[in-house]
Design a protein around this motif. Structure first.
Motif, short mmCIF file in Angstrom:
data_model
loop_
_atom_site.label_atom_id
_atom_site.label_comp_id
_atom_site.label_asym_id
_atom_site.label_seq_id
_atom_site.Cartn_x
_atom_site.Cartn_y
_atom_site.Cartn_z
N ASP A 89 0.83 -1.20 0.00
CA ASP A 89 0.00 0.00 0.00
C ASP A 89 0.87 1.26 0.00
N ILE A 90 2.01 1.19 0.65
CA ILE A 90 2.94 2.31 0.58
C ILE A 90 3.38 2.50 -0.87
N ALA A 91 3.70 1.39 -1.52
CA ALA A 91 4.12 1.44 -2.92
C ALA A 91 3.01 1.97 -3.81
N ALA A 92 1.76 1.58 -3.52
CA ALA A 92 0.64 2.03 -4.34
C ALA A 92 0.46 3.54 -4.25
N VAL A 93 0.60 4.08 -3.05
CA VAL A 93 0.51 5.53 -2.88
C VAL A 93 1.66 6.22 -3.61
N ALA A 94 2.85 5.66 -3.50
CA ALA A 94 4.01 6.24 -4.20
C ALA A 94 3.78 6.27 -5.71
N ALA A 95 3.24 5.18 -6.25
CA ALA A 95 3.02 5.10 -7.70
C ALA A 95 2.06 6.18 -8.17
N VAL A 96 1.00 6.40 -7.41
CA VAL A 96 0.03 7.43 -7.79
C VAL A 96 0.67 8.82 -7.71
N ALA A 97 1.40 9.08 -6.63
CA ALA A 97 2.01 10.39 -6.46
C ALA A 97 3.07 10.68 -7.51
N THR A 145 -5.83 7.66 4.31
CA THR A 145 -4.98 8.22 3.26
C THR A 145 -4.82 7.27 2.08
N VAL A 146 -4.60 5.99 2.35
CA VAL A 146 -4.37 5.04 1.26
C VAL A 146 -5.55 5.03 0.29
N GLU A 147 -6.75 4.93 0.82
CA GLU A 147 -7.93 4.89 -0.05
C GLU A 147 -8.15 6.23 -0.75
N LYS A 148 -7.91 7.34 -0.06
CA LYS A 148 -8.09 8.65 -0.68
C LYS A 148 -7.15 8.84 -1.88
N VAL A 149 -5.92 8.36 -1.74
CA VAL A 149 -4.94 8.56 -2.81
C VAL A 149 -5.10 7.55 -3.93
N THR A 150 -5.32 6.29 -3.58
CA THR A 150 -5.32 5.22 -4.58
C THR A 150 -6.71 4.85 -5.09
N GLY A 151 -7.76 5.21 -4.32
CA GLY A 151 -9.11 4.84 -4.72
C GLY A 151 -9.51 3.45 -4.30
N ARG A 152 -8.64 2.75 -3.55
CA ARG A 152 -9.01 1.42 -3.06
C ARG A 152 -8.64 1.30 -1.58
N PRO A 153 -9.40 0.50 -0.82
CA PRO A 153 -9.15 0.41 0.62
C PRO A 153 -7.76 -0.14 0.93
N ALA A 154 -7.23 0.27 2.06
CA ALA A 154 -5.96 -0.29 2.51
C ALA A 154 -6.11 -1.78 2.78
N ARG A 155 -5.10 -2.54 2.46
CA ARG A 155 -5.12 -3.99 2.68
C ARG A 155 -5.11 -4.29 4.18
N THR A 156 -5.77 -5.38 4.56
CA THR A 156 -5.87 -5.76 5.96
C THR A 156 -4.68 -6.61 6.39
N PHE A 157 -4.50 -6.70 7.70
CA PHE A 157 -3.44 -7.56 8.23
C PHE A 157 -3.72 -9.02 7.92
N ALA A 158 -5.00 -9.42 7.99
CA ALA A 158 -5.34 -10.81 7.65
C ALA A 158 -4.94 -11.12 6.21
N GLN A 159 -5.13 -10.17 5.31
CA GLN A 159 -4.72 -10.37 3.92
C GLN A 159 -3.21 -10.55 3.84
N TRP A 160 -2.47 -9.72 4.57
CA TRP A 160 -1.00 -9.85 4.56
C TRP A 160 -0.58 -11.22 5.08
N VAL A 161 -1.19 -11.67 6.19
CA VAL A 161 -0.83 -12.98 6.75
C VAL A 161 -1.12 -14.08 5.74
N GLY A 162 -2.25 -13.99 5.04
CA GLY A 162 -2.56 -15.00 4.03
C GLY A 162 -1.55 -15.05 2.92
N GLU A 163 -1.07 -13.87 2.51
CA GLU A 163 -0.06 -13.80 1.45
C GLU A 163 1.29 -14.37 1.90
N ASN A 164 1.52 -14.36 3.20
CA ASN A 164 2.82 -14.79 3.73
C ASN A 164 2.69 -16.02 4.64
#
Length: 274
Positions: A161-169, A249-268
């Motif tokens: 999500d940090i990367a997504a905000v950076a990409a938009v900016a 901030t993440v959703e305001k800048v990128t237009g999509r909700p910030a990812r959840t911790f549960a999502q991160w755990v699932g990915e890892n």
């Protein structure tokens, strides 16, 4: 447009490369070790080190926007080469930069970017969700997390999500002069993080509380300095509100909700033995 990503193999730089490629932009990736970078096809990988501006000749040529980090990627010491980096960027015609902050206070690089007349956006993330990987071994081998300060809360953010905000900016208008504080969608205590890991993995993971003395002893054994330990204690016993206050901030800048911790755990999940 061509975007330069420094720290391109790091926690933010690597997903930023993917974000920019997916949006159709050309990416030039700066890394200390190009042969070990393992970046996607189509990325122009160049060798360089922000601590050595003399070795950055040509790196900014043809670049429209650049993502910068404020610290030495090897040791996390604040960069002192800001004026030289900004001069190289300006001379090459770079128009816009994002700067990944490493501290609450402004770094020398941020000061140089601000003074240099570039269109800047400062990114101030709170705790990275990926820091939780330090628990991976005991979760995988023992099904336990041993931590202290069970009341301390953190509005952890997914690295991507940090990367997504950076990409938009970096690639759209309207973000110049902004300092974006970046959080996830929920603030967690350590026991709540452990409960989420257990739920996602579908098995028991216990939280065992350590005393402050036990935590400090562990930090000392890991080689942290007295200054580091003092900072760690302050962050856990009297943390700034920014660290646990959830922001949109993440959703305001990128237009999509910030990812959840549960999502991160699932990915890892594999790292935790899932």
């Amino acid at each position: 447009m061509t975007v330069l990503v420094t720290g391109a193999t790091g926690k933010v730089g690597r997903p930023l490369v993917d974000e920019l490629l997916a949006a159709g932009h050309r990416v030039r990736a700066l890394t200390r070790s190009p042969r070990a970078a393992d970046l996607p096809d189509g990325v122009e990988v160049v060798a360089g080190n922000l601590t050595d501006p003399a070795g950055l000749a040509g790196v900014f040529d043809g670049v429209t926007a650049a993502h910068l980090i404020t610290f030495d990627g090897a040791g996390f010491a604040p960069l002192t080469s800001g004026p030289e980096i900004v001069a190289l960027a300006r001379e090459a015609g770079v128009r816009r930069v994002t700067v990944l902050k490493g501290d609450v206070a402004r770094s020398p690089l941020e000061e140089a970017v601000d003074a240099g007349g570039l269109e800047w956006t400062f990114l101030a993330p709170v705790e990275f969700m990926s820091n939780t990987l330090e628990w991976a071994d005991p979760v995988r081998t023992e099904g336990v997390v041993r931590e202290g300060f069970p009341e301390a809360r953190s509005a952890m953010i997914h690295d991507a999500d940090i990367a997504a905000v950076a990409a938009v900016a970096l690639t759209t208008d309207g973000h110049a002069g902004q300092e974006y504080w970046l959080t996830g969608p929920q603030a967690f205590t350590a026991p709540e993080k452990v409960a989420t890991i257990a739920e996602v993995l579908g098995r028991e993971v216990r939280y065992e509380e350590l005393s402050e003395d036990e935590i400090v002893a562990r930090w000392r054994a890991s080689g942290y300095t007295a200054e580091d330990i003092g900072f760690f204690l302050a962050m856990r016993t009297d943390p700034p509100a920014a660290g646990y206050t959830v922001l949109p901030t993440v959703e305001k800048v990128t237009g999509r909700p910030a990812r959840t911790f549960a999502q991160w755990v699932g990915e890892n999940a594999g790292a935790f033995g899932g």
